[in-house]
Design an enzyme around this catalytic site. Sequence first.
Site, PDB file in Angstrom:
ATOM      1  N   ARG A 127      39.523  26.604  43.925  1.00  0.00           N
ATOM      2  CA  ARG A 127      38.193  26.944  44.434  1.00  0.00           C
ATOM      3  C   ARG A 127      38.259  27.641  45.796  1.00  0.00           C
ATOM      4  O   ARG A 127      37.284  27.629  46.545  1.00  0.00           O
ATOM      5  CB  ARG A 127      37.345  25.675  44.541  1.00  0.00           C
ATOM      6  CG  ARG A 127      37.199  24.941  43.219  1.00  0.00           C
ATOM      7  CD  ARG A 127      36.418  23.649  43.374  1.00  0.00           C
ATOM      8  NE  ARG A 127      36.379  22.909  42.105  1.00  0.00           N
ATOM      9  CZ  ARG A 127      35.759  21.741  41.938  1.00  0.00           C
ATOM     10  NH1 ARG A 127      35.136  21.177  42.968  1.00  0.00           N
ATOM     11  NH2 ARG A 127      35.766  21.137  40.760  1.00  0.00           N
ATOM     12  N   CYS A 146      30.119  45.992  47.861  1.00  0.00           N
ATOM     13  CA  CYS A 146      30.999  46.645  46.874  1.00  0.00           C
ATOM     14  C   CYS A 146      32.151  45.693  46.539  1.00  0.00           C
ATOM     15  O   CYS A 146      32.408  45.422  45.377  1.00  0.00           O
ATOM     16  CB  CYS A 146      31.517  47.963  47.422  1.00  0.00           C
ATOM     17  SG  CYS A 146      30.240  49.207  47.643  1.00  0.00           S
ATOM     18  N   ARG A 166      32.961  45.664  42.617  1.00  0.00           N
ATOM     19  CA  ARG A 166      32.114  46.164  41.533  1.00  0.00           C
ATOM     20  C   ARG A 166      32.106  47.678  41.469  1.00  0.00           C
ATOM     21  O   ARG A 166      31.980  48.273  40.399  1.00  0.00           O
ATOM     22  CB  ARG A 166      30.681  45.671  41.713  1.00  0.00           C
ATOM     23  CG  ARG A 166      30.018  46.186  42.974  1.00  0.00           C
ATOM     24  CD  ARG A 166      28.540  45.892  43.077  1.00  0.00           C
ATOM     25  NE  ARG A 166      28.019  46.419  44.337  1.00  0.00           N
ATOM     26  CZ  ARG A 166      27.585  47.671  44.507  1.00  0.00           C
ATOM     27  NH1 ARG A 166      27.591  48.534  43.499  1.00  0.00           N
ATOM     28  NH2 ARG A 166      27.135  48.073  45.691  1.00  0.00           N
ATOM     29  N   HIS A 207      35.980  54.925  40.630  1.00  0.00           N
ATOM     30  CA  HIS A 207      35.575  56.316  40.468  1.00  0.00           C
ATOM     31  C   HIS A 207      36.070  57.224  41.595  1.00  0.00           C
ATOM     32  O   HIS A 207      36.423  56.775  42.684  1.00  0.00           O
ATOM     33  CB  HIS A 207      34.045  56.423  40.375  1.00  0.00           C
ATOM     34  CG  HIS A 207      33.328  55.711  41.480  1.00  0.00           C
ATOM     35  ND1 HIS A 207      32.861  54.420  41.350  1.00  0.00           N
ATOM     36  CD2 HIS A 207      32.994  56.096  42.752  1.00  0.00           C
ATOM     37  CE1 HIS A 207      32.259  54.056  42.468  1.00  0.00           C
ATOM     38  NE2 HIS A 207      32.345  55.049  43.336  1.00  0.00           N
TER      39      HIS A 207
END
Length: 264
Positions: A127, A146, A166, A207
């Site tokens: 954890r 992000c 992300r 990207h």
Amino acid sequence: MRQYLQLLEDILENGVEKEDRTGVGTLSVFGRQLRFNLQDGFPLVTTKKLHIRSIIYELLWFLKGDTNVRYLQENGVTIWDEWADENGDLGPIYGAQWRSWKGADGKTIDQIAWVVEEIKRNPNSRRLLVSAWNVAELDEMKLPPCHYAFQFYVANGRLSCMWQQRSVDTFLGLPFNIASYALLTHMIAQQCDLDVGELIFTGGDVHLYKNHLEQAKLQLTREPRPLPKLVIKRKPPSIFDYEYDDFEIVGYNPHPTIKAPVAV
């Protein structure tokens, strides 16, 4: 850092064209991972020069729990200026979530202080996790996180870190993210009397912006150079007491800077 160049190649070869929030457009792939053995050196990209000052001061800013760009600007760092409001505020972004997550009972939780102490108390815990993705406060943030979570792992006296992201601006942002989490891992390892292990990046939408494609191709023509070493000159009383001058990057010999516009 050849694995970083291989990721650039992957996007150029396999990326699909997507429209995005900024209006610039991207070539995008989904679900990629990079691994770095921190015993091999400090993972600063060498195929272009990075602004080390910005990387260090940004991390210190996060650890202060600060969400106003004033501290960054006072130290010659402008990487967050485009998102700040007229008062320099960014809303409850990384620093706020790391240091003062608001609980349902109204109390705030210092996730950084907690995770450092938990590594010391219970290094085998599964954890050892910090999250910046506070769903209740996303709309108040000038830019939602992000890199939204990171987890630590202790084995054989070494501290490893994996962070989740992300959205990954692979040309401009990712080299900064790699160096920042490497630095954080070194700092926490020192505080916990551990050595460093692996650094692992896991990305979702990975990207290249369409106005970064030529820069990425130029970078791919350059041969990686040996990684530098990080020297931490002292052990401060806590994770929150580090200063810029505590860090020295030794042996960083990068290729020249490659300029590219930031997509806001």
